[in-house]
Design an enzyme around this catalytic site. Structure first.
Site, short mmCIF file in Angstrom:
data_model
loop_
_atom_site.label_atom_id
_atom_site.label_comp_id
_atom_site.label_asym_id
_atom_site.label_seq_id
_atom_site.Cartn_x
_atom_site.Cartn_y
_atom_site.Cartn_z
N THR A 157 0.84 -1.19 0.00
CA THR A 157 0.00 0.00 0.00
C THR A 157 0.88 1.24 0.00
O THR A 157 1.82 1.32 0.80
CB THR A 157 -0.88 0.06 1.27
OG1 THR A 157 -1.56 -1.16 1.43
CG2 THR A 157 -1.89 1.19 1.18
N GLN B 60 -0.41 -5.19 8.36
CA GLN B 60 0.44 -4.01 8.26
C GLN B 60 0.00 -3.11 7.11
O GLN B 60 -0.09 -1.89 7.25
CB GLN B 60 1.90 -4.42 8.07
CG GLN B 60 2.53 -5.02 9.30
CD GLN B 60 3.94 -5.52 9.05
OE1 GLN B 60 4.24 -5.98 7.95
NE2 GLN B 60 4.78 -5.44 10.04
N GLU B 61 -0.26 -3.71 5.96
CA GLU B 61 -0.66 -2.92 4.80
C GLU B 61 -2.06 -2.31 4.99
O GLU B 61 -2.33 -1.19 4.56
CB GLU B 61 -0.62 -3.77 3.53
CG GLU B 61 0.75 -4.32 3.20
CD GLU B 61 1.82 -3.25 3.15
OE1 GLU B 61 1.60 -2.21 2.50
OE2 GLU B 61 2.88 -3.45 3.78
N PHE B 62 -2.92 -3.05 5.66
CA PHE B 62 -4.28 -2.56 5.91
C PHE B 62 -4.25 -1.32 6.81
O PHE B 62 -5.03 -0.38 6.60
CB PHE B 62 -5.13 -3.66 6.55
CG PHE B 62 -6.57 -3.26 6.75
CD1 PHE B 62 -7.48 -3.37 5.72
CD2 PHE B 62 -7.00 -2.79 7.99
CE1 PHE B 62 -8.81 -2.99 5.90
CE2 PHE B 62 -8.32 -2.42 8.18
CZ PHE B 62 -9.22 -2.52 7.13
#
Length: 203
Positions: free
Chosen positions: A98, A141-143
């Protein structure tokens, strides 16, 4: 996507039209497994405050698979998805990624996951864990970058995108007295003041 009593509802995952249909069944199952793992990790990491409650998987219109049922609701299109599944991103590789281009706390761009990453999770899970770390942790983590505007944790060598030339394990965003956002070489967090506490590593 909304937060309903700690559960994220209306999370949309869309598969690109460029992904071959013969991968469809495995991709759908892998997405289900990944979201289950991610929800469990999120629940544990947030001290039982957050989890994933409802997910919609959008498939290409041309696909005709037994796993597919129902019609997309208004606004559920690839461009508006929270998580997008497509071919590998050449700059960041296969793993979920992301980009958070805004200020601390501002929502980032949708999460990108390559179709190869999902298929490898199905076929070579142990190797994927060794390569990228715990499966649910990677997407969690990306969320958080996407939903809450947390800055990049690792940085990518040679990347010119804002904020990604800094290895995040040693940077912190803070609001200076003159009203501008700056980076400080401290533990990676997103705050307007120096934070104190202890670092916990979640396996």
């Amino acid at each position: 996507m909304v937060l309903d009593q700690g559960g994220f509802r209306g999370l949309v995952i869309a598969i690109s039209d460029n992904v071959p249909e013969d991968m469809g069944s495995d991709l759908i199952q892998s997405i289900k497994d990944l979201m289950t793992e991610t929800s469990e990790t999120m629940y544990f990491a947030s001290l039982s405050r957050f989890y994933i409650k409802e997910v919609t998987i959008l498939t290409p219109k041309s696909w005709e698979l037994p796993e597919i049922g129902g019609e997309a609701r208004k606004g559920e299109i690839y461009d508006h998805a929270d998580i997008k599944v497509a071919a590998m991103d050449t700059e960041h590789g296969d793993a979920p990624y992301t980009h958070q281009p805004g200020r601390c706390g501002e929502e980032g761009n949708p999460v990108l996951i390559s179709d190869d990453y999902l298929l490898d999770l199905m076929n070579n899970q142990n190797e994927m864990i060794l390569k990228y770390g715990p499966i649910g942790k990677v997407l969690t983590q990306e969320f958080t970058k996407y939903r809450y505007g947390i800055f990049e944790e690792y940085g990518y060598p040679g990347s010119k995108k804002l904020g990604e030339n800094y290895p995040s394990t040693s940077t912190q965003a803070y609001l200076d007295r003159d009203g501008t956002w700056k980076m400080a070489l401290v533990n990676n967090t997103c705050a307007d003041t120096k934070l104190e506490g202890k670092l916990l590593h979640i396996e």
